[in-house]
Scaffold this motif. Structure first.
Motif, PDB file in Angstrom:
ATOM      1  N   ALA A 232       0.863  -1.476  -0.137  1.00 48.26           N
ATOM      2  CA  ALA A 232      -0.106  -0.244   0.371  1.00 48.26           C
ATOM      3  C   ALA A 232       0.386   1.897  -0.200  1.00 48.26           C
ATOM      4  CB  ALA A 232      -1.068  -0.436   1.293  1.00 48.26           C
ATOM      5  N   VAL A 233       0.425   2.383  -0.481  1.00 43.97           N
ATOM      6  CA  VAL A 233       1.437   3.197  -0.803  1.00 43.97           C
ATOM      7  C   VAL A 233       1.030   4.509   0.585  1.00 43.97           C
ATOM      8  CG1 VAL A 233       1.416   5.359  -2.773  1.00 43.97           C
ATOM      9  CG2 VAL A 233       1.451   3.849  -2.985  1.00 43.97           C
ATOM     10  N   VAL A 234       1.678   5.259   1.219  1.00 41.74           N
ATOM     11  CA  VAL A 234       1.517   5.563   1.851  1.00 41.74           C
ATOM     12  C   VAL A 234       2.503   7.298   2.315  1.00 41.74           C
ATOM     13  CG1 VAL A 234       1.195   3.826   3.993  1.00 41.74           C
ATOM     14  CG2 VAL A 234       2.956   4.251   3.374  1.00 41.74           C
ATOM     15  N   CYS A 235       1.911   8.132   2.939  1.00 43.47           N
ATOM     16  CA  CYS A 235       1.391   9.428   3.324  1.00 43.47           C
ATOM     17  C   CYS A 235       3.394   9.314   4.404  1.00 43.47           C
ATOM     18  CB  CYS A 235       0.811  10.088   2.832  1.00 43.47           C
ATOM     19  SG  CYS A 235       1.025  11.575   1.775  1.00 43.47           S
ATOM     20  N   PRO A 236       3.365  10.102   4.715  1.00 42.08           N
ATOM     21  CA  PRO A 236       4.763  10.588   5.846  1.00 42.08           C
ATOM     22  C   PRO A 236       3.683  11.026   7.043  1.00 42.08           C
ATOM     23  CG  PRO A 236       5.445  11.990   4.160  1.00 42.08           C
ATOM     24  CD  PRO A 236       4.117  11.114   3.186  1.00 42.08           C
ATOM     25  N   GLY A 237       2.961  10.409   8.218  1.00 43.13           N
ATOM     26  CA  GLY A 237       2.223  10.898   9.084  1.00 43.13           C
ATOM     27  C   GLY A 237       1.758   9.623   9.329  1.00 43.13           C
ATOM     28  N   ASP A 238       1.256   8.826   8.476  1.00 43.22           N
ATOM     29  CA  ASP A 238      -0.042   7.586   8.302  1.00 43.22           C
ATOM     30  C   ASP A 238       0.522   6.869   9.530  1.00 43.22           C
ATOM     31  OD1 ASP A 238      -1.007   7.672   4.587  1.00 43.22           O
ATOM     32  OD2 ASP A 238      -0.613   9.314   5.537  1.00 43.22           O
ATOM     33  N   ARG A 239      -0.299   6.400   9.999  1.00 38.88           N
ATOM     34  CA  ARG A 239      -0.678   5.872  11.132  1.00 38.88           C
ATOM     35  C   ARG A 239       0.085   3.976  10.614  1.00 38.88           C
ATOM     36  NH1 ARG A 239      -3.756   6.146  16.791  1.00 38.88           N
ATOM     37  NH2 ARG A 239      -3.908   8.790  15.919  1.00 38.88           N
ATOM     38  N   LEU A 240       0.269   3.593  10.853  1.00 38.53           N
ATOM     39  CA  LEU A 240       0.903   1.757  10.472  1.00 38.53           C
ATOM     40  C   LEU A 240      -0.386   1.095  11.103  1.00 38.53           C
ATOM     41  CD1 LEU A 240       4.494   2.431   8.154  1.00 38.53           C
ATOM     42  CD2 LEU A 240       1.668   2.749   7.848  1.00 38.53           C
ATOM     43  N   HIS A 241       1.356   0.430  12.824  1.00 37.67           N
ATOM     44  CA  HIS A 241       0.703  -0.356  13.155  1.00 37.67           C
ATOM     45  C   HIS A 241       0.883   0.214  14.284  1.00 37.67           C
ATOM     46  CE1 HIS A 241      -0.581  -3.109   9.662  1.00 37.67           C
ATOM     47  NE2 HIS A 241       0.751  -3.066   9.114  1.00 37.67           N
ATOM     48  N   PRO A 242      -0.189  -0.695  15.172  1.00 36.87           N
ATOM     49  CA  PRO A 242       1.117  -0.280  16.901  1.00 36.87           C
ATOM     50  C   PRO A 242       2.278  -0.833  17.361  1.00 36.87           C
ATOM     51  CG  PRO A 242      -0.993  -1.316  17.170  1.00 36.87           C
ATOM     52  CD  PRO A 242      -1.102  -1.258  15.150  1.00 36.87           C
ATOM     53  N   VAL A 243       3.080  -0.212  18.169  1.00 28.46           N
ATOM     54  CA  VAL A 243       4.295  -0.584  18.772  1.00 28.46           C
ATOM     55  C   VAL A 243       3.897  -2.199  19.189  1.00 28.46           C
ATOM     56  CG1 VAL A 243       5.450  -0.045  20.098  1.00 28.46           C
ATOM     57  CG2 VAL A 243       5.534   1.113  18.714  1.00 28.46           C
ATOM     58  N   ALA A 244       2.943  -2.727  19.428  1.00 30.61           N
ATOM     59  CA  ALA A 244       3.186  -3.585  20.633  1.00 30.61           C
ATOM     60  C   ALA A 244       2.483  -5.018  19.409  1.00 30.61           C
ATOM     61  CB  ALA A 244       1.253  -3.807  21.102  1.00 30.61           C
ATOM     62  N   THR A 245       2.260  -4.661  18.574  1.00 29.96           N
ATOM     63  CA  THR A 245       2.118  -5.684  17.342  1.00 29.96           C
ATOM     64  C   THR A 245       3.268  -5.085  15.948  1.00 29.96           C
ATOM     65  OG1 THR A 245       0.564  -4.544  16.060  1.00 29.96           O
ATOM     66  CG2 THR A 245      -0.288  -6.284  17.539  1.00 29.96           C
ATOM     67  N   HIS A 246       4.104  -4.592  16.314  1.00 33.39           N
ATOM     68  CA  HIS A 246       4.519  -4.953  14.999  1.00 33.39           C
ATOM     69  C   HIS A 246       5.964  -4.250  15.674  1.00 33.39           C
ATOM     70  CE1 HIS A 246       1.392  -5.474  12.792  1.00 33.39           C
ATOM     71  NE2 HIS A 246       1.916  -5.742  11.801  1.00 33.39           N
ATOM     72  N   ARG A 247       7.209  -4.263  14.329  1.00 34.11           N
ATOM     73  CA  ARG A 247       8.238  -3.611  14.918  1.00 34.11           C
ATOM     74  C   ARG A 247       8.430  -2.651  13.519  1.00 34.11           C
ATOM     75  NH1 ARG A 247      13.765  -7.618  15.455  1.00 34.11           N
ATOM     76  NH2 ARG A 247      11.272  -8.691  14.086  1.00 34.11           N
TER      77      ARG A 247
ATOM     78  N   GLN B  60       4.090   7.783  20.373  1.00 34.45           N
ATOM     79  CA  GLN B  60       2.851   7.338  21.284  1.00 34.45           C
ATOM     80  C   GLN B  60       2.446   5.999  21.173  1.00 34.45           C
ATOM     81  OE1 GLN B  60       0.275  11.176  21.162  1.00 34.45           O
ATOM     82  NE2 GLN B  60       1.109  11.743  22.581  1.00 34.45           N
ATOM     83  N   GLN B  61       3.220   5.259  20.982  1.00 34.45           N
ATOM     84  CA  GLN B  61       3.176   3.724  21.360  1.00 34.45           C
ATOM     85  C   GLN B  61       2.417   3.561  19.331  1.00 34.45           C
ATOM     86  OE1 GLN B  61       3.614   1.993  23.316  1.00 34.45           O
ATOM     87  NE2 GLN B  61       4.210   3.863  24.357  1.00 34.45           N
ATOM     88  N   HIS B  62       2.569   4.165  18.742  1.00 37.55           N
ATOM     89  CA  HIS B  62       1.801   4.045  17.465  1.00 37.55           C
ATOM     90  C   HIS B  62       3.304   3.684  16.221  1.00 37.55           C
ATOM     91  CE1 HIS B  62      -2.094   3.287  16.856  1.00 37.55           C
ATOM     92  NE2 HIS B  62      -2.538   3.868  17.980  1.00 37.55           N
ATOM     93  N   ILE B  63       3.553   2.874  15.462  1.00 37.56           N
ATOM     94  CA  ILE B  63       3.948   3.236  14.310  1.00 37.56           C
ATOM     95  C   ILE B  63       3.578   4.365  13.120  1.00 37.56           C
ATOM     96  CG2 ILE B  63       6.142   1.596  12.647  1.00 37.56           C
ATOM     97  CD1 ILE B  63       6.251  -0.824  14.172  1.00 37.56           C
ATOM     98  N   HIS B  64       4.244   5.425  12.996  1.00 42.52           N
ATOM     99  CA  HIS B  64       4.119   6.098  11.543  1.00 42.52           C
ATOM    100  C   HIS B  64       4.418   6.269  10.526  1.00 42.52           C
ATOM    101  CE1 HIS B  64       1.262   8.796  14.370  1.00 42.52           C
ATOM    102  NE2 HIS B  64       1.701   8.039  15.265  1.00 42.52           N
ATOM    103  N   ALA B  65       4.454   6.035   9.120  1.00 43.39           N
ATOM    104  CA  ALA B  65       5.666   6.296   8.187  1.00 43.39           C
ATOM    105  C   ALA B  65       6.086   7.594   8.010  1.00 43.39           C
ATOM    106  CB  ALA B  65       4.526   6.048   6.842  1.00 43.39           C
ATOM    107  N   SER B  66       7.463   7.834   7.794  1.00 39.00           N
ATOM    108  CA  SER B  66       8.549   8.939   7.573  1.00 39.00           C
ATOM    109  C   SER B  66       8.663   9.668   5.736  1.00 39.00           C
ATOM    110  CB  SER B  66       9.436   9.108   8.651  1.00 39.00           C
ATOM    111  OG  SER B  66      10.556   8.030   7.520  1.00 39.00           O
ATOM    112  N   LEU B  67       7.954   8.628   5.043  1.00 32.95           N
ATOM    113  CA  LEU B  67       8.312   8.665   3.272  1.00 32.95           C
ATOM    114  C   LEU B  67       6.588   7.759   3.297  1.00 32.95           C
ATOM    115  CD1 LEU B  67      11.476   6.934   3.303  1.00 32.95           C
ATOM    116  CD2 LEU B  67      11.141   8.829   3.877  1.00 32.95           C
TER     117      LEU B  67
END
Lengths: 242, 458, 189
Positions: C3-18, C27-34
């Motif tokens: 999926a194509v994502v934009c910076p700032g998009d929230r991807l997954h929570p930290v609990a389930t993904h690295r 704040q406990q979420h993984i965001h895209a930076s690119l």
């Protein structure tokens, strides 16, 4: 001259809370790492990003983060009457400092130590909302260059004329000298990064106008995001990544 | 952020400041929304200069004005220019040479506060439309940088503008073929001839700066140098005393929510009112001291308890005890000045309002002086003088003991000083005023007699 | 997942993904930076952390900076008795648009007998050297090291202007004039 007609239309036919049409183009310049053209109505701004590179002046490089440099120039024909400008004027320094401030909060500078990111902005036509357009163009160019950023930064202006808050003033409306506000926002984090307000107004008017400008920022962010995604999708499709 | 020597802070200090802020403590013991101590100094012999000390930050502002041709696109307005000098003695980060970004930022803030918000009435600076207007220039020198230059510079500039007095200029009604000079020649009166006028200010804009820390949660007012170095962003609000905002300045820096911004704006309005009170009180003290100094000067000169009186409408001084030459001078001068009385009465900015109800020098600072007694007879006999003095003396007593430092021996002097301060002009100083008068409207006969008159004490 | 994502998009929570490259944690979420295509990489079997890795890859321009431990290819520009100065041309496999400066200090030229090194017998201006970034260095240049067998000169021209052939880890020979010149040669086996 009335700025909002009795039917509720402004001098360019918009509603009071309507943004101008936004257009974004990417990769317009070939020699730099990232470039973009941002157009809001008649205001047209080019931005080019060079970096991350070695700092020009080695003494200015920071050991733990990137150095952001910003240059602003506007064409002699950008404001109706052609006026020759020699070198740097105070206005260009001020605008460059504002764009740099917004970008320093956006780019993840700790990931690029010792490097320098240089953003060059050229205004081709200034029809109001120049600061906001410069910040938006710089953001698009930075995203095009692939520099890691915390979030998108979207900027929008708003003003207050004839007892009504108006979104995205054009040059004629701004020239009256009433309240004009420029806001830059991180939409996903919902944080105001840059805020400039000019001319005397009561606190309540200021609050109403700033809230309107924030909504304009969110709308602009949505449009910029769509343009970015489309551009990257087409790039990825051409390279077979999707 | 460019690397400046005044933003270098060790990590231990930064952590200490941030940790203390979490408990709402500041390193100099202030509460989060407290200003440092503000002190004002107005030099004794100059009318347009002020030095403001905000804690350890010292800024001096000097206001000068020149009478020149206006800008072609604004023929009926004067102009207001600012210049901010960050001298190297203020901080090791400042360098000699072209103004850097910090100086430019400070200059722009001053312009937005005082010029773009129309705080200073520029149309009142017009003397002759299209030909002569006052160009006011404010030079702000930073003497010591200990944090929060924006507020200190704004205060200093405002204080200097409020303390500034420009010489009164009068325009001769041209035509009638009388004068050799061109139509509408402008006469500048020396400060001893006519009381210099203050600038008229519509409102008092004051800059209030906040330092933002970490996630935008911790906020302090009036950050000191170390707090500014540890801060993640700054917000400057330029507010007036009536709860209006002239400008907002947040050039980058950490992001904050809109509700937080609005809360800070409201705090800034309240703080601006407090600071303005202090400024007004300091100006009142300065005004009193200034008047007392003038009385002392005049009193020392007068052989005969020189009681100089003018009435608010603006005629001439009576020098009792001098006899005929004085009267003649008075008459001649009065005839001339009479022509101007009409125009000066109409213009804002002639003498202070002097009512039996007492002197309110704060009105003077606000700039709205009106002529209180237009119909008063031009010359007051000595008895009348004493009576008036008694009235004013009573008024001053009602006002409360005002501290007139040193001199002014005797009650009479105080009262007379009060009248002078309230009144418009001083007595005509022979050399200047009379020459100017001659240039405008040459007369014969009486002029010769007048020139022989020896003025008191010059 | 492409999926194509934009910076700032929230991807997954930290609990389930690295968080992988092109992302950051807030704040406990993984965001895209690119802006790019997001990939999900399954965890290696047998590793402690069984969370999949989220990364965002950008097709097109990518900013390249030499990091600690990168293998770089550089061209020597000057030599003096204490160090050799070189322009970094490639980081790993990716060429750079603008070169960075690096220096190879006397003690970093080789691992054995580091005190008896002579720079002029190890590098000459114009040589292409494969080196490793050992430090971000001072304000002027990165610090590079060739103190491994596979690091060192990979291409050099002799005095006659012909590409030389390596004969040992210390010498290279010109095929035309048969002259032997000393270099610190990389073992490219």
């Amino acid at each position: 001259m009335e700025f909002v007609s009795p039917e509720g239309l402004r001098i360019d036919g918009r509603r009071p809370q309507e943004l101008r049409a936004l257009q974004c183009k990417f990769g317009v310049l070939s020699c730099c790492d990232g470039s973009a053209l941002f157009q809001a109505g008649n205001t047209k701004v080019f931005a080019a990003v060079y970096g991350p590179r070695v700092a020009d002046i080695r003494g200015q490089a920071l050991h733990d983060r990137a150095l952001i440099k910003c240059e602003y120039a506007h064409a002699a024909f950008s404001t109706g009457a052609a006026r020759r400008r020699r070198g740097r004027s105070r206005k260009s320094t001020e605008l460059a400092a504002l764009v740099r401030g917004a970008l320093e909060q956006t780019i993840l500078v700790e990931l690029l130590p010792r490097a320098q990111v240089e953003v060059c902005i050229q205004v081709l036509f200034a029809d109001g909302g120049v600061t906001a357009a410069c910040i938006n163009a710089a953001m698009l160019a930075v995203a095009d260059a692939g520099i890691p950023v915390r979030d998108m930064v979207a900027a929008c202006g708003a003003g207050h004329l004839e007892a009504m808050p108006l979104l995205d003033l054009n040059h004629t409306e701004a020239a009256t000298g009433g309240l004009e506000v420029c806001v830059a926002l991180h939409p996903a984090l919902d944080r105001v990064v840059l805020l400039q307000a000019d001319a005397k107004a009561s606190v309540d008017t200021l609050e109403a106008v700033t809230t309107l400008a924030l909504q304009g920022c969110k709308a602009a962010a949505g449009a910029m995001r769509e343009a970015l995604l489309q551009h990257v999708r087409s790039l990825a499709a051409r390279r077979g990544a999707i | 952020m460019q690397r400046d020597l005044d933003t270098l802070l060790s990590n231990s200090e930064r952590n200490f400041i941030l940790k203390a802020l979490k408990e709402e403590q500041r390193i100099d013991g202030r509460r989060p929304f407290d200003y440092r101590k503000i002190q004002y100094q107005f030099p004794a012999d100059e009318d347009g200069s002020a030095t403001v000390q905000l804690g350890a930050t010292r800024v001096m502002a000097v206001v000068t004005a020149a009478l020149e041709a206006p800008f072609p696109d604004r023929p009926n307005e004067g102009s207001l220019r600012f210049n901010v000098e960050l001298s190297p003695m203020a901080s090791p980060a400042f360098e000699v040479g072209r103004p850097g970004e910090a100086a430019l930022e400070a200059m722009r803030l001053l312009e937005r506060a005082l010029r773009d918000s129309r705080a200073v009435d520029l149309e009142a600076l017009c003397v002759l439309v299209g030909q002569k207007v006052w160009h006011v220039r404010v030079d702000v020198h930073v003497l010591d940088h200990a944090g929060n230059l924006a507020d200190a510079a704004g205060l200093a500039a405002l204080a200097a503008l409020m303390a500034f007095r420009r010489p009164e200029a009068s325009v001769a009604p041209g035509g009638g073929g009388g004068g050799g000079g061109e139509r509408g020649a402008v006469t500048l009166h020396a400060p001893d001839v006519r009381e210099p006028l203050p600038l008229s200010l519509h409102h008092l804009p004051l800059a209030v700066t906040f330092g933002l820390f970490e996630g935008g949660e911790a906020v302090v007012l009036d950050p000191s140098l170390k707090e500014a170095a540890a801060a993640a962003g700054m917000l400057t609000v330029i507010a007036t005393t009536h709860g209006e905002v002239c400008a907002l300045h947040k050039p980058g820096g950490i992001g904050i929510s809109l509700s937080q911004t609005m809360r800070l704006v409201r705090v800034a309005c309240a703080k601006a009112a407090e600071v303005a009170e202090g400024l007004r009180a300091a100006l009142r003290g300065h005004e009193t001291a200034r008047v007392a100094r003038r009385v002392c000067r005049r009193g020392a000169q007068g052989a005969d308890a020189g009681a100089l009186l003018d009435d608010a409408a603006g005629a001439v001084a009576v020098v009792p005890g001098l006899g005929d030459p004085g009267r003649a001078a008075a008459a001649a001068g009065g005839a001339h000045l009479d022509a101007l009385a009409g125009s000066s009465g109409a213009r804002n900015g002639s003498g202070g309002a002097l009512e039996p109800g007492g002197m309110d020098s704060s009105d003077a600072e606000e700039g709205s002086r009106t002529s209180a007694r237009p119909g008063e007879p031009r010359k007051l006999p000595r008895a009348g003088l004493v009576a008036a003095a008694a009235v004013v003396g009573g008024a001053r007593a009602r006002q409360g003991p005002s501290s007139l430092p040193e001199q002014a021996p005797g009650d009479n002097f105080e009262a007379i000083a009060a009248m002078i301060a309230g009144a418009a002009q001083g007595r005509p100083h022979s050399g200047d005023a009379l020459d100017l008068q001659a240039a405008v409207k040459p007369k014969s006969g009486k002029r010769a007699k007048v020139r022989k008159w020896q003025p008191l004490g010059t | 997942m492409a999926a194509v994502v934009c910076p700032g998009d929230r991807l997954h929570p930290v609990a389930t993904h690295r968080a992988g490259s092109g992302t950051y944690v807030h704040q406990q979420h993984i965001h895209a930076s690119l802006v790019g295509v997001s990939h999900l990489q399954p965890p290696e079997p047998g590793s402690d952390d069984q969370r999949p890795v989220v990364s965002v890859a950008r097709s097109g321009a990518q900013p390249v900076l030499p990091q600690l431990g990168d293998l770089v290819t550089c061209k020597v520009t000057k030599v003096n008795p204490r160090l050799a100065s070189a322009d970094i041309l490639c980081v790993g496999n990716r060429p750079l648009d603008a070169s960075f400066t690096g220096i190879i200090r006397l003690q970093d030229v080789r691992a054995t007998e580091a005190d008896k090194v002579e720079i002029y017998s190890s590098f000459r201006p114009g040589d292409l050297v494969r080196a490793e970034v050992v430090s971000l260095g001072d304000s002027r240049s990165y610090f590079l090291s060739t103190a491994r067998n596979e690091l060192g000169v990979v291409y050099a021209k002799s005095a006659a202007g012909v590409q030389m052939v390596p004969i040992s880890w210390q010498e290279m020979q010109c095929p035309q004039s048969k002259l032997v010149e000393k270099r610190k040669v990389a073992k490219t086996a």
